[in-house]
Design a protein around this motif. Structure first.
Motif, PDB file in Angstrom:
ATOM      1  N   LYS A  71       1.018  -1.360   0.077  1.00  0.00           N
ATOM      2  CA  LYS A  71       0.064  -0.125   0.134  1.00  0.00           C
ATOM      3  C   LYS A  71       0.674   1.311  -0.082  1.00  0.00           C
ATOM      4  N   SER A  72       2.013   1.255   0.869  1.00  0.00           N
ATOM      5  CA  SER A  72       3.151   2.368   0.890  1.00  0.00           C
ATOM      6  C   SER A  72       3.426   2.713  -0.099  1.00  0.00           C
ATOM      7  N   ASP A  73       4.221   1.171  -1.117  1.00  0.00           N
ATOM      8  CA  ASP A  73       4.469   1.794  -2.622  1.00  0.00           C
ATOM      9  C   ASP A  73       3.682   1.544  -3.481  1.00  0.00           C
ATOM     10  N   ASN A  74       2.361   2.127  -3.510  1.00  0.00           N
ATOM     11  CA  ASN A  74       1.309   1.875  -4.240  1.00  0.00           C
ATOM     12  C   ASN A  74       1.458   0.867  -5.285  1.00  0.00           C
ATOM     13  N   LYS A  75       1.848  -0.467  -5.095  1.00  0.00           N
ATOM     14  CA  LYS A  75       1.318  -1.405  -5.520  1.00  0.00           C
ATOM     15  C   LYS A  75       0.052  -2.499  -6.156  1.00  0.00           C
ATOM     16  N   GLN A  76      -0.148  -1.770  -7.181  1.00  0.00           N
ATOM     17  CA  GLN A  76      -1.501  -2.769  -7.106  1.00  0.00           C
ATOM     18  C   GLN A  76      -1.828  -3.502  -7.615  1.00  0.00           C
TER      19      GLN A  76
END
Length: 205
Positions: A71-76
């Protein structure tokens, strides 16, 4: 294009990894195994899109920590969490952090396969939707300031004459701008232009 069939399995139990590898491979999925959340996160930059199936309780980084990092690395990436008996509170926390589903061990093979298929299908649909929205936004950004004004007049339901009066230019010039707007936005009608404006965020539904 064939549907995405990539699955990343994260579990510190070798027997569980082997079992899932056999099951998913037999069902036609392309499987990559990881023995820890940390080894998966180290590999993420070089990995393509796929569904993550992770145990929730693991030494070092557990499934909850994994979700926080993604989530913090914005990995979808769609994540399915596997839990042991009594881990429901953890599973609920995982869902709040973005996991799309959880499966309590032991689970039915068919349930896992169906959950992965639905997760990949939904995620692919969302990614395509984001791509379309980005394309429409780029079309809007390519309009000149005057074309943007004319577009806003058109989607507000104003006639060429009223738009011309608003900006103190001739209706004939407005016709030229209108044609440019329709071409650049790839719209064949005003109703389509309105739909594009809504999707591009300049007209709220």
């Amino acid at each position: 294009m064939s549907p995405n069939k990539t699955v990343y399995v994260i579990d510190d139990d070798p027997a569980m990894r082997d079992s899932l590898d056999f099951l998913l491979d037999s069902a036609g999925f392309k499987v990559t195994l990881f023995d820890s959340a940390l080894s998966f996160l180290d590999a993420v930059p070089s990995l393509g899109f796929g569904c993550v199936v992770s145990d929730v309780r693991m030494p070092g980084l557990d499934g909850i920590d994994l979700l926080k990092r993604l989530k913090s690395d914005n990995k979808q990436l769609p994540v399915i969490i596997m839990t042991g008996h009594g881990d429901i509170p953890l599973a609920v926390e995982a869902m709040k952090l973005g996991a799309i589903d959880f499966l309590e061990k032991p689970f039915e093979d068919e349930r896992l396969l169906n959950t992965i298929t639905v997760a990949l299908s939904r995620a692919d649909h969302e990614r395509k939707g984001e791509s379309v929205t980005a394309d429409i936004t780029a079309r809007i950004a390519a309009l000149s300031p005057r074309e943007r004004q004319v577009m806003e007049g058109l989607i507000a339901g104003l006639s060429n004459k009223l738009i011309a009066r608003e900006y103190n230019i001739s209706p004939r010039t407005i016709e030229v701008y209108r044609a440019n707007v329709m071409t650049k936005m790839q719209a064949s009608s005003i109703s389509e232009l309105v739909r594009l404006a809504m999707r591009g965020g300049i007209l709220k539904d």
